[in-house]
Design a protein around this motif. Structure first.
Motif, PDB file in Angstrom:
ATOM      1  N   GLY A  53       0.795  -1.248   0.118  1.00  0.00           N
ATOM      2  CA  GLY A  53      -0.140  -0.004  -0.013  1.00  0.00           C
ATOM      3  C   GLY A  53       0.809   1.256   0.072  1.00  0.00           C
ATOM      4  N   ARG A  54       2.207   1.324   0.324  1.00  0.00           N
ATOM      5  CA  ARG A  54       3.047   2.134   0.247  1.00  0.00           C
ATOM      6  C   ARG A  54       3.350   2.661  -1.339  1.00  0.00           C
ATOM      7  NH1 ARG A  54       7.684   0.874   3.785  1.00  0.00           N
ATOM      8  NH2 ARG A  54       8.675   0.242   2.095  1.00  0.00           N
ATOM      9  N   VAL A  55       3.624   3.949  -1.476  1.00  0.00           N
ATOM     10  CA  VAL A  55       3.945   4.526  -2.717  1.00  0.00           C
ATOM     11  C   VAL A  55       5.659   4.301  -2.935  1.00  0.00           C
ATOM     12  CG1 VAL A  55       4.507   6.503  -4.172  1.00  0.00           C
ATOM     13  CG2 VAL A  55       2.357   6.383  -2.663  1.00  0.00           C
ATOM     14  N   ALA A  56       6.032   3.599  -3.868  1.00  0.00           N
ATOM     15  CA  ALA A  56       7.308   3.245  -4.356  1.00  0.00           C
ATOM     16  C   ALA A  56       8.240   4.519  -4.066  1.00  0.00           C
ATOM     17  CB  ALA A  56       7.659   2.639  -5.458  1.00  0.00           C
ATOM     18  N   LYS A  69      11.715   6.630  -7.620  1.00  0.00           N
ATOM     19  CA  LYS A  69      10.842   7.618  -7.155  1.00  0.00           C
ATOM     20  C   LYS A  69       9.812   8.337  -7.948  1.00  0.00           C
ATOM     21  CE  LYS A  69      14.570   9.938  -5.206  1.00  0.00           C
ATOM     22  NZ  LYS A  69      15.398  10.960  -4.598  1.00  0.00           N
ATOM     23  N   LYS A  70      10.508   8.271  -8.971  1.00  0.00           N
ATOM     24  CA  LYS A  70       9.347   8.968 -10.269  1.00  0.00           C
ATOM     25  C   LYS A  70       8.437   7.896 -10.876  1.00  0.00           C
ATOM     26  CE  LYS A  70      12.783  12.380 -11.386  1.00  0.00           C
ATOM     27  NZ  LYS A  70      13.809  12.665 -12.601  1.00  0.00           N
ATOM     28  N   SER A  71       8.491   6.583 -10.461  1.00  0.00           N
ATOM     29  CA  SER A  71       7.866   5.401 -11.065  1.00  0.00           C
ATOM     30  C   SER A  71       6.289   5.700 -10.861  1.00  0.00           C
ATOM     31  CB  SER A  71       8.206   4.127 -10.609  1.00  0.00           C
ATOM     32  OG  SER A  71       7.758   3.993  -9.192  1.00  0.00           O
ATOM     33  N   GLY A  72       5.708   6.041  -9.897  1.00  0.00           N
ATOM     34  CA  GLY A  72       4.537   6.242  -9.642  1.00  0.00           C
ATOM     35  C   GLY A  72       3.804   5.058  -9.037  1.00  0.00           C
ATOM     36  N   ILE A  73       4.558   3.958  -8.788  1.00  0.00           N
ATOM     37  CA  ILE A  73       3.880   2.723  -8.292  1.00  0.00           C
ATOM     38  C   ILE A  73       3.577   2.729  -7.167  1.00  0.00           C
ATOM     39  CG2 ILE A  73       4.540   0.479  -7.891  1.00  0.00           C
ATOM     40  CD1 ILE A  73       6.706   0.699 -10.007  1.00  0.00           C
ATOM     41  N   THR A  74       2.301   2.398  -6.592  1.00  0.00           N
ATOM     42  CA  THR A  74       1.914   2.048  -5.321  1.00  0.00           C
ATOM     43  C   THR A  74       1.761   0.584  -5.137  1.00  0.00           C
ATOM     44  OG1 THR A  74       0.350   4.006  -5.042  1.00  0.00           O
ATOM     45  CG2 THR A  74      -0.124   2.222  -3.614  1.00  0.00           C
ATOM     46  N   ASP A  76       0.781  -3.170  -4.584  1.00  0.00           N
ATOM     47  CA  ASP A  76      -0.276  -3.991  -4.342  1.00  0.00           C
ATOM     48  C   ASP A  76      -0.087  -5.119  -4.788  1.00  0.00           C
ATOM     49  OD1 ASP A  76      -0.586  -3.543  -7.205  1.00  0.00           O
ATOM     50  OD2 ASP A  76      -2.331  -2.320  -6.890  1.00  0.00           O
ATOM     51  N   GLU A  77      -1.022  -6.277  -4.942  1.00  0.00           N
ATOM     52  CA  GLU A  77      -0.419  -7.298  -5.544  1.00  0.00           C
ATOM     53  C   GLU A  77      -0.225  -7.423  -6.860  1.00  0.00           C
ATOM     54  OE1 GLU A  77      -3.580  -6.923  -4.198  1.00  0.00           O
ATOM     55  OE2 GLU A  77      -3.844  -8.594  -2.471  1.00  0.00           O
ATOM     56  N   ALA A  78      -0.805  -6.763  -7.943  1.00  0.00           N
ATOM     57  CA  ALA A  78      -0.269  -6.585  -9.211  1.00  0.00           C
ATOM     58  C   ALA A  78       1.294  -5.939  -9.410  1.00  0.00           C
ATOM     59  CB  ALA A  78      -1.017  -5.883 -10.144  1.00  0.00           C
ATOM     60  N   SER A  79       1.236  -4.656  -8.917  1.00  0.00           N
ATOM     61  CA  SER A  79       2.797  -4.054  -8.958  1.00  0.00           C
ATOM     62  C   SER A  79       3.707  -4.949  -8.338  1.00  0.00           C
ATOM     63  CB  SER A  79       2.536  -2.619  -8.424  1.00  0.00           C
ATOM     64  OG  SER A  79       2.387  -2.743  -6.997  1.00  0.00           O
ATOM     65  N   LEU A  80       3.605  -5.514  -7.076  1.00  0.00           N
ATOM     66  CA  LEU A  80       4.513  -6.322  -6.352  1.00  0.00           C
ATOM     67  C   LEU A  80       4.860  -7.558  -7.224  1.00  0.00           C
ATOM     68  CD1 LEU A  80       3.715  -5.960  -2.791  1.00  0.00           C
ATOM     69  CD2 LEU A  80       5.771  -5.122  -3.703  1.00  0.00           C
ATOM     70  N   ASP A  81       3.801  -8.061  -7.796  1.00  0.00           N
ATOM     71  CA  ASP A  81       4.130  -9.282  -8.693  1.00  0.00           C
ATOM     72  C   ASP A  81       5.018  -9.014 -10.140  1.00  0.00           C
ATOM     73  OD1 ASP A  81       3.648 -12.145  -9.404  1.00  0.00           O
ATOM     74  OD2 ASP A  81       2.612 -11.248 -11.191  1.00  0.00           O
ATOM     75  N   LYS A  82       4.604  -7.866 -10.631  1.00  0.00           N
ATOM     76  CA  LYS A  82       5.454  -7.445 -11.662  1.00  0.00           C
ATOM     77  C   LYS A  82       6.936  -6.914 -11.508  1.00  0.00           C
ATOM     78  CE  LYS A  82       5.451  -3.967 -15.388  1.00  0.00           C
ATOM     79  NZ  LYS A  82       4.861  -3.039 -16.147  1.00  0.00           N
ATOM     80  N   TRP A  83       6.722  -6.264 -10.394  1.00  0.00           N
ATOM     81  CA  TRP A  83       8.400  -6.028  -9.890  1.00  0.00           C
ATOM     82  C   TRP A  83       9.421  -7.195  -9.398  1.00  0.00           C
ATOM     83  CZ3 TRP A  83      11.332  -1.813  -9.299  1.00  0.00           C
ATOM     84  CH2 TRP A  83      12.271  -1.754  -8.165  1.00  0.00           C
ATOM     85  N   ASP A  90      11.147  -3.783 -14.831  1.00  0.00           N
ATOM     86  CA  ASP A  90       9.763  -3.159 -14.325  1.00  0.00           C
ATOM     87  C   ASP A  90       9.949  -1.595 -14.504  1.00  0.00           C
ATOM     88  OD1 ASP A  90       7.215  -2.744 -13.580  1.00  0.00           O
ATOM     89  OD2 ASP A  90       7.577  -2.991 -11.500  1.00  0.00           O
ATOM     90  N   VAL A  91      11.141  -1.247 -13.783  1.00  0.00           N
ATOM     91  CA  VAL A  91      11.644   0.194 -13.579  1.00  0.00           C
ATOM     92  C   VAL A  91      13.177   0.372 -14.023  1.00  0.00           C
ATOM     93  CG1 VAL A  91      11.822   2.364 -11.892  1.00  0.00           C
ATOM     94  CG2 VAL A  91      10.096   0.489 -11.860  1.00  0.00           C
ATOM     95  N   PRO A  92      13.287   0.566 -15.374  1.00  0.00           N
ATOM     96  CA  PRO A  92      14.762   0.779 -15.723  1.00  0.00           C
ATOM     97  C   PRO A  92      15.527   2.023 -14.927  1.00  0.00           C
ATOM     98  CG  PRO A  92      13.284   0.452 -17.721  1.00  0.00           C
ATOM     99  CD  PRO A  92      12.320   0.629 -16.337  1.00  0.00           C
TER     100      PRO A  92
END
Length: 118
Positions: A53-56, A69-74, A76-83, A90-92
């Motif tokens: 639930g935290r902003v990356a 810091k600029k990724s805009g990711i929060t 959650d299940e989907a973003s963590l799974d991708k990361w 995921d974040v070059p």
């Protein structure tokens, strides 16, 4: 009849690993993370308590890459799974050099464990 087919298709689309995720198994998977991440204090990487639930890139006491810091990711299940499949993909530009967790079940279990860290 069509409603049943649609309902079955929707249930089939839910990943099995996510339905059976196990926080205890995820705690074991977390051993792969401990070289850099800890609970309660920063290490090489930021601490992971409260990550769900935290902003990356938002902990004030950790020096994140500008890319994260600029990724805009929060997280959650989907973003963590991708990361967790490959942070640099995921974040070059991220500082995290982890190759990723290839096993879907390991990722789901780890995410379930991360949810327990307050």
């Amino acid at each position: 009849m069509r409603k049943w087919v649609l309902a079955i298709a929707m249930i089939a689309a839910v990943p099995t690993a996510a339905m059976s995720a196990d926080a205890d198994a995820g705690k074991t998977v977390f051993n792969k993370c401990k070289a850099c991440h800890q609970v309660g204090k920063n290490g090489v990487g930021p601490h992971l308590d409260g990550v769900f639930g935290r902003v990356a890139g938002s902990l004030p006491d950790y020096n994140y890459s500008d890319a994260l810091k600029k990724s805009g990711i929060t997280w959650d299940e989907a973003s963590l799974d991708k990361w967790l499949q490959g942070p640099a993909k995921d974040v070059p530009g991220t500082k995290m050099i982890f190759a990723g967790l290839k096993d879907e079940g390991d990722r789901a279990n780890l995410i379930e464990y991360l949810k327990t860290l307050k």
